[in-house]
Write a protein that holds these residues in place. Structure first.
Motif, PDB file in Angstrom:
ATOM      1  N   VAL A 175       1.756   5.234  11.980  1.00 21.98           N
ATOM      2  CA  VAL A 175       0.618   4.376  11.682  1.00 21.98           C
ATOM      3  C   VAL A 175      -0.499   4.400  12.720  1.00 21.98           C
ATOM      4  O   VAL A 175      -1.583   4.577  12.741  1.00 21.98           O
ATOM      5  CB  VAL A 175       1.243   2.790  11.774  1.00 21.98           C
ATOM      6  CG1 VAL A 175       0.120   1.745  11.908  1.00 21.98           C
ATOM      7  CG2 VAL A 175       1.916   2.593  10.429  1.00 21.98           C
ATOM      8  N   ARG A 176       0.139   4.391  14.050  1.00 20.47           N
ATOM      9  CA  ARG A 176      -0.720   4.790  15.366  1.00 20.47           C
ATOM     10  C   ARG A 176      -1.677   5.786  15.104  1.00 20.47           C
ATOM     11  O   ARG A 176      -2.928   6.072  15.607  1.00 20.47           O
ATOM     12  CB  ARG A 176       0.172   4.651  16.344  1.00 20.47           C
ATOM     13  CG  ARG A 176       0.543   3.359  16.914  1.00 20.47           C
ATOM     14  CD  ARG A 176       0.384   2.936  18.249  1.00 20.47           C
ATOM     15  NE  ARG A 176       0.882   1.556  18.572  1.00 20.47           N
ATOM     16  CZ  ARG A 176       2.198   1.392  18.815  1.00 20.47           C
ATOM     17  NH1 ARG A 176       3.034   2.285  19.106  1.00 20.47           N
ATOM     18  NH2 ARG A 176       2.553  -0.127  19.015  1.00 20.47           N
ATOM     19  N   VAL A 186      -1.340   2.655   4.616  1.00 22.12           N
ATOM     20  CA  VAL A 186      -0.802   1.541   3.838  1.00 22.12           C
ATOM     21  C   VAL A 186       0.642   1.973   3.554  1.00 22.12           C
ATOM     22  O   VAL A 186       0.873   3.159   3.361  1.00 22.12           O
ATOM     23  CB  VAL A 186      -1.610   1.833   2.677  1.00 22.12           C
ATOM     24  CG1 VAL A 186      -0.985   0.885   1.207  1.00 22.12           C
ATOM     25  CG2 VAL A 186      -3.080   1.236   2.897  1.00 22.12           C
ATOM     26  N   PHE A 187       1.683   1.133   3.651  1.00 17.76           N
ATOM     27  CA  PHE A 187       2.978   1.195   3.401  1.00 17.76           C
ATOM     28  C   PHE A 187       3.136   1.442   2.085  1.00 17.76           C
ATOM     29  O   PHE A 187       3.003   0.377   1.220  1.00 17.76           O
ATOM     30  CB  PHE A 187       3.769   0.027   3.877  1.00 17.76           C
ATOM     31  CG  PHE A 187       5.099   0.104   4.281  1.00 17.76           C
ATOM     32  CD1 PHE A 187       5.805   1.170   3.611  1.00 17.76           C
ATOM     33  CD2 PHE A 187       5.992  -0.719   5.060  1.00 17.76           C
ATOM     34  CE1 PHE A 187       7.231   1.283   3.880  1.00 17.76           C
ATOM     35  CE2 PHE A 187       7.210  -0.547   5.388  1.00 17.76           C
ATOM     36  CZ  PHE A 187       8.038   0.389   4.755  1.00 17.76           C
ATOM     37  N   ALA A 188       3.587   2.591   1.439  1.00 21.60           N
ATOM     38  CA  ALA A 188       4.007   2.836   0.204  1.00 21.60           C
ATOM     39  C   ALA A 188       5.005   2.465  -0.438  1.00 21.60           C
ATOM     40  O   ALA A 188       6.192   2.317   0.570  1.00 21.60           O
ATOM     41  CB  ALA A 188       4.058   4.404  -0.011  1.00 21.60           C
ATOM     42  N   ASP A 209       1.484  -4.625  13.609  1.00 22.72           N
ATOM     43  CA  ASP A 209       0.929  -4.670  15.117  1.00 22.72           C
ATOM     44  C   ASP A 209       0.313  -3.251  15.476  1.00 22.72           C
ATOM     45  O   ASP A 209      -0.540  -3.289  16.145  1.00 22.72           O
ATOM     46  CB  ASP A 209       2.089  -5.077  15.979  1.00 22.72           C
ATOM     47  CG  ASP A 209       2.604  -6.572  15.949  1.00 22.72           C
ATOM     48  OD1 ASP A 209       1.656  -7.295  15.643  1.00 22.72           O
ATOM     49  OD2 ASP A 209       3.738  -7.092  16.169  1.00 22.72           O
ATOM     50  N   GLY A 210       1.005  -2.332  14.776  1.00 21.15           N
ATOM     51  CA  GLY A 210       0.542  -1.098  15.008  1.00 21.15           C
ATOM     52  C   GLY A 210      -0.649  -0.728  14.572  1.00 21.15           C
ATOM     53  O   GLY A 210      -1.217   0.474  14.745  1.00 21.15           O
ATOM     54  N   GLY A 211      -1.400  -1.538  13.368  1.00 19.03           N
ATOM     55  CA  GLY A 211      -2.657  -1.053  12.821  1.00 19.03           C
ATOM     56  C   GLY A 211      -2.423  -0.969  11.361  1.00 19.03           C
ATOM     57  O   GLY A 211      -3.476  -0.485  10.804  1.00 19.03           O
ATOM     58  N   LEU A 212      -1.231  -1.410  10.778  1.00 21.50           N
ATOM     59  CA  LEU A 212      -1.221  -1.211   9.262  1.00 21.50           C
ATOM     60  C   LEU A 212      -2.498  -2.065   8.569  1.00 21.50           C
ATOM     61  O   LEU A 212      -2.434  -3.175   8.955  1.00 21.50           O
ATOM     62  CB  LEU A 212       0.127  -1.684   8.797  1.00 21.50           C
ATOM     63  CG  LEU A 212       0.616  -1.351   7.465  1.00 21.50           C
ATOM     64  CD1 LEU A 212       1.010   0.158   7.309  1.00 21.50           C
ATOM     65  CD2 LEU A 212       1.855  -2.330   6.948  1.00 21.50           C
ATOM     66  N   PHE A 213      -3.022  -1.373   7.467  1.00 24.57           N
ATOM     67  CA  PHE A 213      -3.866  -2.143   6.708  1.00 24.57           C
ATOM     68  C   PHE A 213      -3.328  -2.874   5.787  1.00 24.57           C
ATOM     69  O   PHE A 213      -4.034  -3.737   5.320  1.00 24.57           O
ATOM     70  CB  PHE A 213      -5.078  -1.011   6.496  1.00 24.57           C
ATOM     71  CG  PHE A 213      -6.121  -1.809   5.463  1.00 24.57           C
ATOM     72  CD1 PHE A 213      -7.086  -2.370   5.763  1.00 24.57           C
ATOM     73  CD2 PHE A 213      -5.856  -1.344   4.122  1.00 24.57           C
ATOM     74  CE1 PHE A 213      -8.117  -2.880   5.001  1.00 24.57           C
ATOM     75  CE2 PHE A 213      -6.997  -1.863   3.070  1.00 24.57           C
ATOM     76  CZ  PHE A 213      -7.968  -2.546   3.692  1.00 24.57           C
ATOM     77  N   ALA A 214      -2.485  -2.280   4.879  1.00 19.27           N
ATOM     78  CA  ALA A 214      -2.113  -3.149   3.642  1.00 19.27           C
ATOM     79  C   ALA A 214      -0.625  -2.640   3.215  1.00 19.27           C
ATOM     80  O   ALA A 214      -0.227  -1.634   3.659  1.00 19.27           O
ATOM     81  CB  ALA A 214      -2.996  -2.725   2.454  1.00 19.27           C
ATOM     82  N   LEU A 215      -0.373  -3.404   2.271  1.00 22.82           N
ATOM     83  CA  LEU A 215       1.285  -3.189   1.710  1.00 22.82           C
ATOM     84  C   LEU A 215       0.757  -2.679   0.063  1.00 22.82           C
ATOM     85  O   LEU A 215       0.243  -3.559  -0.434  1.00 22.82           O
ATOM     86  CB  LEU A 215       1.998  -4.328   1.627  1.00 22.82           C
ATOM     87  CG  LEU A 215       2.522  -4.802   2.940  1.00 22.82           C
ATOM     88  CD1 LEU A 215       3.162  -6.246   2.902  1.00 22.82           C
ATOM     89  CD2 LEU A 215       3.083  -4.033   3.904  1.00 22.82           C
ATOM     90  N   ALA A 240      -4.067  -6.409   3.432  1.00 23.64           N
ATOM     91  CA  ALA A 240      -4.240  -6.472   2.075  1.00 23.64           C
ATOM     92  C   ALA A 240      -3.209  -6.071   1.237  1.00 23.64           C
ATOM     93  O   ALA A 240      -2.240  -5.654   2.026  1.00 23.64           O
ATOM     94  CB  ALA A 240      -5.706  -5.581   2.121  1.00 23.64           C
ATOM     95  N   VAL A 241      -3.254  -5.962   0.022  1.00 24.33           N
ATOM     96  CA  VAL A 241      -2.348  -5.408  -0.935  1.00 24.33           C
ATOM     97  C   VAL A 241      -3.047  -4.474  -1.875  1.00 24.33           C
ATOM     98  O   VAL A 241      -4.343  -4.559  -2.106  1.00 24.33           O
ATOM     99  CB  VAL A 241      -1.557  -6.436  -1.723  1.00 24.33           C
ATOM    100  CG1 VAL A 241      -0.952  -7.622  -0.814  1.00 24.33           C
ATOM    101  CG2 VAL A 241      -2.517  -7.237  -2.892  1.00 24.33           C
ATOM    102  N   THR A 242      -2.255  -3.471  -2.161  1.00 19.70           N
ATOM    103  CA  THR A 242      -2.762  -2.430  -3.075  1.00 19.70           C
ATOM    104  C   THR A 242      -2.047  -2.412  -4.439  1.00 19.70           C
ATOM    105  O   THR A 242      -0.812  -2.728  -4.204  1.00 19.70           O
ATOM    106  CB  THR A 242      -3.092  -0.986  -2.548  1.00 19.70           C
ATOM    107  OG1 THR A 242      -1.710  -0.634  -2.096  1.00 19.70           O
ATOM    108  CG2 THR A 242      -3.881  -1.084  -1.159  1.00 19.70           C
TER     109      THR A 242
END
Ligand code: AMP
Ligand code: FE
Ligand code: FE
Ligand code: ZN
Length: 280
Positions: A175-176, A186-188, A209-215, A240-242
């Motif tokens: 993520v960083r 974004v976490f797939a 905390d590391g900068g993830l934008f969305a799930l 956010a969510v995708t």
């Protein structure tokens, strides 16, 4: 606006070339598609060249392999600089690990079945990022199983005894690195429990905390209970969510556009990403 932010071409484990994938996206009525091959950006140029002819806008991305305490997870990176040394180095090491691991799986299979690495090489183009789907294709070509799904249900499942894991970087480091490269992480399919263990809420908090934008919540591998859990978690953590198809061409039943992402979420990805969306 029909926006599908997770697809694979034959530079990884999809079955269509990037150009054919773009044509399929047009035929499926998509306005925007993200090409997110596993651990590579090799398909970006061909997909971008197909934008004017298809009229489909392209989000250039990568599905980056990672590990969390031994659990394999996937992080989508959108619009990063493909030449950023840290992220490019990470995915290059993973590609190498995938090659060695693919050979190790085939060596185990070869103790019981008439398969060799040449059979796997024969079903893919040079430079393809190797995954179990290519070993599945070789097993199909040899007549050992009828199709990819049957291969995953039997010989390639983690329970079958031929499974070998592969090295991948720690998910927080990924993520960083994605953010350092100007990408949007974004976490797939974070709740795809049919594939094996999934990570706890606490891990997702660390990624945020590391900068993830969305799930990626709307995905066919998530049942209603997982969608409810992940939607509540995203709300609580302020991310956010995708929604996406995770299309692999003929290699999986997933159809383009079967899950979609909201236009305002794409707008935020575009404003946070370093590489532009390619528009006709
Ligand atoms: P690997 O990355 O080599 O561990 O292989 C996992 C990949 O196989 C995932 O990215 C999926 O796209 C693909 N996969 C998993 N299950 C199936 C299935 N039943 N049929 C086809 N492809 C699958
Ligand atoms: Fe895949
Ligand atoms: Fe994935
Ligand atoms: Zn995928």
């Amino acid at each position: 606006m029909r926006i599908d932010l997770h697809t694979h071409s034959n530079v990884s484990d999809g079955t269509e070339s990037p150009a054919v994938l773009m044509a399929s996206a047009a035929a499926a009525g998509l306005d925007v598609v993200a090409l997110t091959d596993h651990d590579t950006t090799a398909g970006w140029a061909e997909a971008a060249a197909a934008v004017p002819g298809t009229g489909v806008a392209l989000v250039r991305g990568t599905e980056v392999s990672a590990l969390v305490g031994g659990v394999s997870v996937h992080l989508l990176s959108y619009l990063h600089d493909p030449e950023h040394p840290e992220l490019a180095g990470m995915i290059a090491r993973t590609r190498d690990a995938r090659q060695h691991r693919g050979r190790a799986i085939v060596e185990l299979l070869a103790e019981d079945y008439p398969i060799s690495w040449a059979d796997v090489a024969a079903v893919q183009q040079p430079g393809t990022v190797v995954g179990r789907p290519h070993i599945a294709d070789a097993l199909v070509a040899l007549g050992i199983v009828p199709d990819r799904t049957a291969a995953f249900d039997t010989l390639l499942s983690a329970r079958a005894g031929y499974y070998v894991p592969y090295y991948a970087p720690d998910a927080v480091d990924v993520v960083r690195a994605i953010r350092a490269a100007g990408g949007v992480p974004v976490f797939a399919h974070p709740g795809a429990d049919g594939r094996g263990r999934v990570v706890a809420d606490r891990v997702i908090e660390e990624l945020v905390d590391g900068g993830l934008f969305a799930l990626e919540v709307r995905h066919r591998d998530h049942d209603d209970a997982q969608r409810a859990r992940l939607t509540a978690l995203a709300d609580r953590l302020g991310v956010a969510v995708t929604g996406s198809s995770d299309y692999h061409g003929a290699g999986k039943p997933n159809r383009l556009g079967e899950n979609l992402t909201a236009p305002d979420v794409l707008g935020r990805i575009e404003s946070e990403g370093r590489t532009p969306v390619v528009r006709a």
